[in-house]
Motif scaffolding. Structure first.
Motif, short mmCIF file in Angstrom:
data_model
loop_
_atom_site.label_atom_id
_atom_site.label_comp_id
_atom_site.label_asym_id
_atom_site.label_seq_id
_atom_site.Cartn_x
_atom_site.Cartn_y
_atom_site.Cartn_z
N ASN A 21 0.82 -1.21 0.00
CA ASN A 21 0.00 0.00 0.00
C ASN A 21 0.85 1.26 0.00
O ASN A 21 0.53 2.24 -0.69
N LEU A 22 1.94 1.25 0.75
CA LEU A 22 2.86 2.39 0.79
C LEU A 22 3.47 2.62 -0.60
O LEU A 22 3.52 3.76 -1.08
N LEU A 23 3.92 1.55 -1.24
CA LEU A 23 4.49 1.66 -2.58
C LEU A 23 3.46 2.15 -3.59
O LEU A 23 3.75 3.02 -4.42
N LEU A 24 2.26 1.61 -3.52
CA LEU A 24 1.20 2.03 -4.45
C LEU A 24 0.86 3.51 -4.27
O LEU A 24 0.66 4.24 -5.24
N THR A 25 0.81 3.95 -3.02
CA THR A 25 0.55 5.37 -2.74
C THR A 25 1.66 6.23 -3.32
O THR A 25 1.40 7.25 -3.98
N PHE A 26 2.91 5.84 -3.09
CA PHE A 26 4.05 6.59 -3.62
C PHE A 26 4.00 6.66 -5.14
O PHE A 26 4.18 7.72 -5.74
N ILE A 27 3.74 5.52 -5.76
CA ILE A 27 3.68 5.44 -7.22
C ILE A 27 2.57 6.35 -7.76
O ILE A 27 2.78 7.11 -8.71
N THR A 28 1.40 6.29 -7.14
CA THR A 28 0.27 7.09 -7.59
C THR A 28 0.51 8.58 -7.37
O THR A 28 0.29 9.40 -8.27
N ALA A 41 2.10 -11.57 -4.21
CA ALA A 41 1.43 -12.84 -4.47
C ALA A 41 0.01 -12.95 -3.92
O ALA A 41 -0.88 -13.40 -4.64
N PRO A 42 -0.26 -12.56 -2.65
CA PRO A 42 -1.65 -12.73 -2.17
C PRO A 42 -2.68 -11.94 -2.99
O PRO A 42 -3.82 -12.34 -3.08
N GLU A 43 -2.27 -10.84 -3.59
CA GLU A 43 -3.18 -10.06 -4.41
C GLU A 43 -3.17 -10.53 -5.86
O GLU A 43 -4.20 -10.62 -6.51
N THR A 44 -1.99 -10.83 -6.37
CA THR A 44 -1.85 -11.20 -7.78
C THR A 44 -2.29 -12.63 -8.05
O THR A 44 -2.85 -12.92 -9.11
N LEU A 45 -2.05 -13.52 -7.11
CA LEU A 45 -2.34 -14.95 -7.32
C LEU A 45 -3.45 -15.45 -6.40
O LEU A 45 -3.35 -16.54 -5.84
N LYS A 46 -4.50 -14.71 -6.25
CA LYS A 46 -5.60 -15.12 -5.36
C LYS A 46 -6.08 -16.52 -5.72
O LYS A 46 -6.15 -16.89 -6.88
#
Length: 114
Positions: A21-28, A41-46
């Motif tokens: 979440n921290l990385l996504l916030t920074f990227i956005t 993995a937990p998000e990408t490979l549900k």
């Protein structure tokens, strides 16, 4: 596009999720969506944990990644999946930076240097 692979032990999932979440916030916030993507993995490979498809996807995503962020915690040091991912990263010659340092008590502490 550069891919960032987050490696962690299952017991450290809340910490890994916070990092994602921290990385996504920074990227956005910095308008870098076209430059970076994150493999978590937990998000990408549900719904595929432990399967052959899971293992192959880890390998493929590691090979496609530019960076591998490994959460080194007491939980991850002996974790077979983290060790597998570290082996994949090493074999893929990922960009390596060590942001860990031995803490005075038990293992590694974020933000210090060895």
């Amino acid at each position: 596009m550069d891919k960032i692979f987050i490696s962690h032990a299952t017991k450290d999932r809340p910490l890994a999720s916070d990092l994602q979440n921290l990385l996504l916030t920074f990227i956005t916030e910095n308008k870098l969506e076209n430059k970076y993507e994150i493999f978590y993995a937990p998000e990408t490979l549900k719904n595929k944990p432990g399967s052959l498809e899971w293992k192959q996807s880890l390998k493929t995503n590691m090979e496609d990644s530019t960076y591998c962020l490994v959460l080194l915690t007491p939980n991850s040091i002996e974790n077979r999946w983290v060790n597998y991912e570290l082996g994949l990263a090493s074999a893929s010659k990922k960009n390596e930076k060590d942001y860990s340092r031995r803490s005075g008590r038990s293992g590694y502490k974020y933000g210090d240097r060895q």
